[in-house]
Design a protein around this motif. Structure first.
Motif, PDB file in Angstrom:
ATOM      1  N   THR A  72       0.833  -1.209   0.000  1.00  0.00           N
ATOM      2  CA  THR A  72       0.000   0.000   0.000  1.00  0.00           C
ATOM      3  C   THR A  72       0.860   1.249   0.000  1.00  0.00           C
ATOM      4  OG1 THR A  72      -1.710  -1.205   1.226  1.00  0.00           O
ATOM      5  CG2 THR A  72      -1.856   1.199   1.207  1.00  0.00           C
ATOM      6  N   GLN A  88      -8.350   4.502  -4.398  1.00  0.00           N
ATOM      7  CA  GLN A  88      -8.118   3.212  -3.766  1.00  0.00           C
ATOM      8  C   GLN A  88      -9.418   2.437  -3.628  1.00  0.00           C
ATOM      9  OE1 GLN A  88      -5.879   3.330  -0.128  1.00  0.00           O
ATOM     10  NE2 GLN A  88      -6.329   1.200   0.420  1.00  0.00           N
ATOM     11  N   LEU A  89      -9.389   1.172  -4.009  1.00  0.00           N
ATOM     12  CA  LEU A  89     -10.512   0.253  -3.826  1.00  0.00           C
ATOM     13  C   LEU A  89     -10.006  -0.983  -3.090  1.00  0.00           C
ATOM     14  CD1 LEU A  89     -12.261   0.243  -7.337  1.00  0.00           C
ATOM     15  CD2 LEU A  89     -12.976   1.500  -5.298  1.00  0.00           C
ATOM     16  N   SER A  90     -10.897  -1.578  -2.334  1.00  0.00           N
ATOM     17  CA  SER A  90     -10.577  -2.851  -1.701  1.00  0.00           C
ATOM     18  C   SER A  90     -11.420  -3.934  -2.341  1.00  0.00           C
ATOM     19  CB  SER A  90     -10.849  -2.810  -0.196  1.00  0.00           C
ATOM     20  OG  SER A  90     -10.709  -4.104   0.369  1.00  0.00           O
ATOM     21  N   ALA A  91     -10.793  -5.024  -2.704  1.00  0.00           N
ATOM     22  CA  ALA A  91     -11.521  -6.115  -3.334  1.00  0.00           C
ATOM     23  C   ALA A  91     -12.514  -6.759  -2.376  1.00  0.00           C
ATOM     24  CB  ALA A  91     -10.545  -7.171  -3.848  1.00  0.00           C
ATOM     25  N   LEU A  92     -12.409  -6.433  -1.091  1.00  0.00           N
ATOM     26  CA  LEU A  92     -13.346  -6.992  -0.123  1.00  0.00           C
ATOM     27  C   LEU A  92     -14.739  -6.408  -0.268  1.00  0.00           C
ATOM     28  CD1 LEU A  92     -11.119  -7.099   3.089  1.00  0.00           C
ATOM     29  CD2 LEU A  92     -11.983  -9.050   1.787  1.00  0.00           C
ATOM     30  N   ASP A  93     -14.825  -5.123  -0.665  1.00  0.00           N
ATOM     31  CA  ASP A  93     -16.149  -4.490  -0.702  1.00  0.00           C
ATOM     32  C   ASP A  93     -16.439  -3.763  -2.011  1.00  0.00           C
ATOM     33  OD1 ASP A  93     -14.866  -2.115   1.731  1.00  0.00           O
ATOM     34  OD2 ASP A  93     -14.472  -2.276  -0.413  1.00  0.00           O
ATOM     35  N   ILE A 121      -5.818  -1.302  -6.068  1.00  0.00           N
ATOM     36  CA  ILE A 121      -6.771  -2.315  -5.611  1.00  0.00           C
ATOM     37  C   ILE A 121      -6.055  -3.248  -4.651  1.00  0.00           C
ATOM     38  CG2 ILE A 121      -8.295  -4.213  -6.274  1.00  0.00           C
ATOM     39  CD1 ILE A 121      -8.721  -2.883  -8.931  1.00  0.00           C
ATOM     40  N   ASP A 122      -6.472  -3.169  -3.406  1.00  0.00           N
ATOM     41  CA  ASP A 122      -5.887  -4.019  -2.382  1.00  0.00           C
ATOM     42  C   ASP A 122      -6.557  -5.396  -2.407  1.00  0.00           C
ATOM     43  OD1 ASP A 122      -4.172  -4.672  -0.357  1.00  0.00           O
ATOM     44  OD2 ASP A 122      -5.327  -3.705   1.229  1.00  0.00           O
ATOM     45  N   GLU A 123      -5.777  -6.419  -2.146  1.00  0.00           N
ATOM     46  CA  GLU A 123      -6.260  -7.811  -2.128  1.00  0.00           C
ATOM     47  C   GLU A 123      -6.963  -8.169  -3.435  1.00  0.00           C
ATOM     48  OE1 GLU A 123      -7.278  -9.557   1.790  1.00  0.00           O
ATOM     49  OE2 GLU A 123      -7.910  -7.523   2.263  1.00  0.00           O
ATOM     50  N   ARG A 126      -8.918 -11.352  -4.394  1.00  0.00           N
ATOM     51  CA  ARG A 126     -10.303 -11.613  -4.002  1.00  0.00           C
ATOM     52  C   ARG A 126     -11.305 -11.187  -5.077  1.00  0.00           C
ATOM     53  NH1 ARG A 126     -10.525 -13.165   1.295  1.00  0.00           N
ATOM     54  NH2 ARG A 126      -8.711 -12.667   2.593  1.00  0.00           N
ATOM     55  N   THR A 150      -1.403  -7.966  -3.669  1.00  0.00           N
ATOM     56  CA  THR A 150      -1.904  -9.282  -3.274  1.00  0.00           C
ATOM     57  C   THR A 150      -0.882  -9.990  -2.404  1.00  0.00           C
ATOM     58  OG1 THR A 150      -2.617 -11.455  -4.083  1.00  0.00           O
ATOM     59  CG2 THR A 150      -1.034 -10.271  -5.454  1.00  0.00           C
TER      60      THR A 150
END
Length: 447
Positions: A72, A88-93, A121-123, A126, A150
Motif C-alpha cells: 500500500t 483506492q478500492l478494496s476487493a473486499l467491498d 486495488i488491495d487484495e 479476491r 496481493t
C-alpha cells in the motif's frame, strides 16, 4: 536486506498533512521513494519501480508480498511521485460497478484535466475473474495505471490477460535491522511518537521478534505498548509493559493461499534435512493456523517413504499410525501423534533409494523398455498354457535350501539393470550387503 523505511525523513512543510488520530503505521508511511529503503531489487538506481516512477511512464503493477512489506505504501508513493490522481478500492467491498465508476471518472480526468489516475486495488486476488476482466480495457488503453496488491501468488490468483499487461513485482519481508530502524524512526519522528516514550532494549528485541518481518505489525505493537506505558504514567516501554499490551504474535499463515504450500514445503524439507526443531516449528505453525490435520498427516506418510524409506522401515508405520490416530481422536489432541511422527521422521536415518528406484523404473517403462515376460514367469494355470511353454522353465525358490535360485525375472531388455541401490545408512546397510549376494545368485551364468 529487505526493509521498508529509511531513517527519519524531514517532517517539515511540503509533505502531505497527517491526521494525528490516524494509526501510527499510517502516520509513518513514507512520502517518497527516497524515504523507502530496502527492496533494492525494486528501488535501486536502475531497478524497475524507480525507473517507472522517475520516468513518469504509464504503468500497471502487481505488487506481491507478505502483509506489512509496503504494498500500500508503494502505491501511495507512486501516486505522489507521479502527480497523478490516486483512487483506492478494496476487493473486499468493491465490485464491477465500483470499478466502472472509477474508470469513468478517470476518463473524465484524463480528457479535461490531462491527469492520469492511479487505481490501487488491495487484495486483488479476491476479485472474481469477471471483476478482474472489467479492468482490462482501461489498463490496455492506459486510462488508469493499475497498482494491484496481493498476498497470494499472482500467477495463481490474477487472470493471465491482466498479468500480461502489468509488471509483477515481488516484495520481501523486512529484515530485523530494518524493523529496528522503523521503530527508532517512529519513536522520534514528529509524525510518530515524537520522543514521548522510549523503548527498552529487551522490549525492542521482542517487538522485532513478534513482527516477523511485518512493518505494520511492528508499528501497531509499538503504538499499543506506548499507550500502555502512558496509561501507567510511565515513559518507558519495558518488556513487561509490552507483553501486557501485546499478548502474542499472530500466526502469519493463510491456509487458503500459497503460504499453505510454502509452510508445508518447509516442514517436509526440514524433516528431510533431519532438523527436528525446525520441523516441529513448521508443524506448530500449521496447527496454530488451523491447517487440516489430514493434509499434514498425508504429507508425513509420503515423506516416510520418499525421504526415509528402507533406512528405517518403521518410519512409515509411525506416519500411518499418526494419520489413523488423528482421524480417530481429532484436534487439538491430534497434534501429539503428528509431533510423534515428525520427531521420528526427522531423527531417522535418511535414504531416497526407494524413491530413485521407482522413478528410474517408471522412466524405463515410459521409454518403452518393457518387452515380453519371460516364459517361465507366465501364468500356467489355464488350459493350454503348458502347450505354449508357459511356466515350464520356472524354478520354485522354496525348493532350494537358500530360498533363492538363479533364473531370469526381468524382460530381456532389462537384464542386469539395478534400480534399487541402497545406502549404508540405518537399516539399509544390512540390506545392501544382502542385496549384493541375492543379485549374484539370481544372475549366475547359465541361469
Amino acid at each position: 536486506m529487505s526493509s521498508l523505511f529509511d531513517q527519519p525523513a524531514d517532517d517539515g512543510p511540503g509533505g502531505p498533512a497527517v491526521d494525528p488520530g490516524a494509526p501510527l503505521a499510517v502516520r509513518m508511511r513514507p512520502r517518497s521513494l527516497d524515504e523507502v529503503v530496502g527492496q533494492q531489487h525494486l528501488l535501486g538506481p536502475r531497478a524497475p519501480l524507480r525507473r517507472l516512477v522517475e520516468g513518469d511512464e504509464p504503468m500497471s503493477l502487481v505488487l506481491h508480498g507478505p502483509p506489512g512489506t509496503g504494498k500500500t505504501t508503494l502505491a501511495h508513493v507512486v501516486s505522489l511521485a507521479t502527480k497523478r490522481q490516486f483512487v483506492q478500492l478494496s476487493a473486499l467491498d468493491a465490485g464491477v460497478k465500483e470499478v466502472r465508476a472509477v474508470i469513468t471518472a478517470a476518463k473524465r480526468e484524463l480528457t479535461y484535466a490531462g491527469r492520469r489516475t492511479v487505481l490501487f486495488i488491495d487484495e486483488v486476488h479476491r476479485f472474481s475473474k469477471t471483476q478482474q476482466d472489467s479492468l482490462l480495457s482501461a489498463v490496455e488503453d492506459r486510462i488508469v495505471s493499475l497498482v494491484a496488491a496481493t498476498t497470494e501468488n499472482p500467477f495463481f490468483s490474477v487472470v493471465s490477460p491482466l498479468l500480461s499487461r502489468s509488471l509483477v513485482l515481488s516484495l520481501q519481508p523486512l529484515a530485523d535491522d530494518d524493523v529496528r530502524a522503523l521503530l527508532h524512526r517512529a519513536l522520534t519522528s514528529e509524525r510518530g511518537l515524537d520522543g514521548a516514550v522510549t523503548l527498552a532494549p529487551e522490549a525492542e528485541e521482542h517487538l522485532v521478534r513478534i513482527a516477523g518481518g511485518d512493518g505494520r505489525k511492528a508499528l501497531t505493537a509499538l503504538e499499543s505498548g506506548a499507550g500502555a506505558a502512558r496509561s501507567a504514567g510511565g515513559t518507558v516501554i519495558d518488556l513487561a509493559t509490552l507483553e501486557t499490551a501485546v499478548a502474542q504474535a499472530a500466526v502469519r499463515y493463510d491456509r487458503q493461499g500459497d503460504q499453505h504450500y510454502d509452510v508445508a514445503s518447509a516442514l517436509i524439507k526440514s524433516v528431510r534435512g533431519s532438523d527436528v526443531d525446525a520441523a516441529l516449528h513448521y508443524l506448530a505453525r500449521m496447527v496454530e493456523a488451523g491447517e487440516d490435520p489430514r493434509f499434514i498427516a498425508r504429507r508425513l506418510v509420503i515423506s516416510a517413504s520418499e525421504d526415509v524409506g528402507m533406512a528405517d522401515p518403521t518410519a512409515l508405520q509411525t506416519a500411518v499410525a499418526a494419520a489413523q490416530a488423528v482421524a480417530l481422536i481429532g484436534m487439538p489432541e491430534g497434534h501429539f501423534p503428528l509431533a510423534h511422527a515428525v520427531v521420528h521422521l526427522a531423527t531417522a536415518p535418511k535414504s531416497n533409494a526407494v524413491t530413485v528406484a521407482i522413478g528410474e523404473s517408471v522412466a524405463d517403462v515410459r521409454a518403452g523398455l518393457a518387452g515380453p515376460v519371460p516364459p517361465g514367469l507366465r501364468d500356467a494355470h489355464y488350459a493350454g498354457a503348458r502347450k505354449l511353454g508357459h511356466g515350464t522353465t520356472y524354478r520354485y525358490p522354496h525348493d532350494s535350501p537358500e530360498g533363492i535360485v538363479p533364473q531370469q525375472y526381468p524382460p530381456d531388455a532389462l537384464v542386469g539393470r539395478d534400480y534399487y541401490r541402497p545406502t549404508s545408512r540405518g537399516a539399509e546397510g544390512p540390506i545392501a550387503a544382502r542385496l549384493g549376494k541375492l543379485r549374484a545368485i539370481l544372475r549366475r551364468r547359465g541361469a
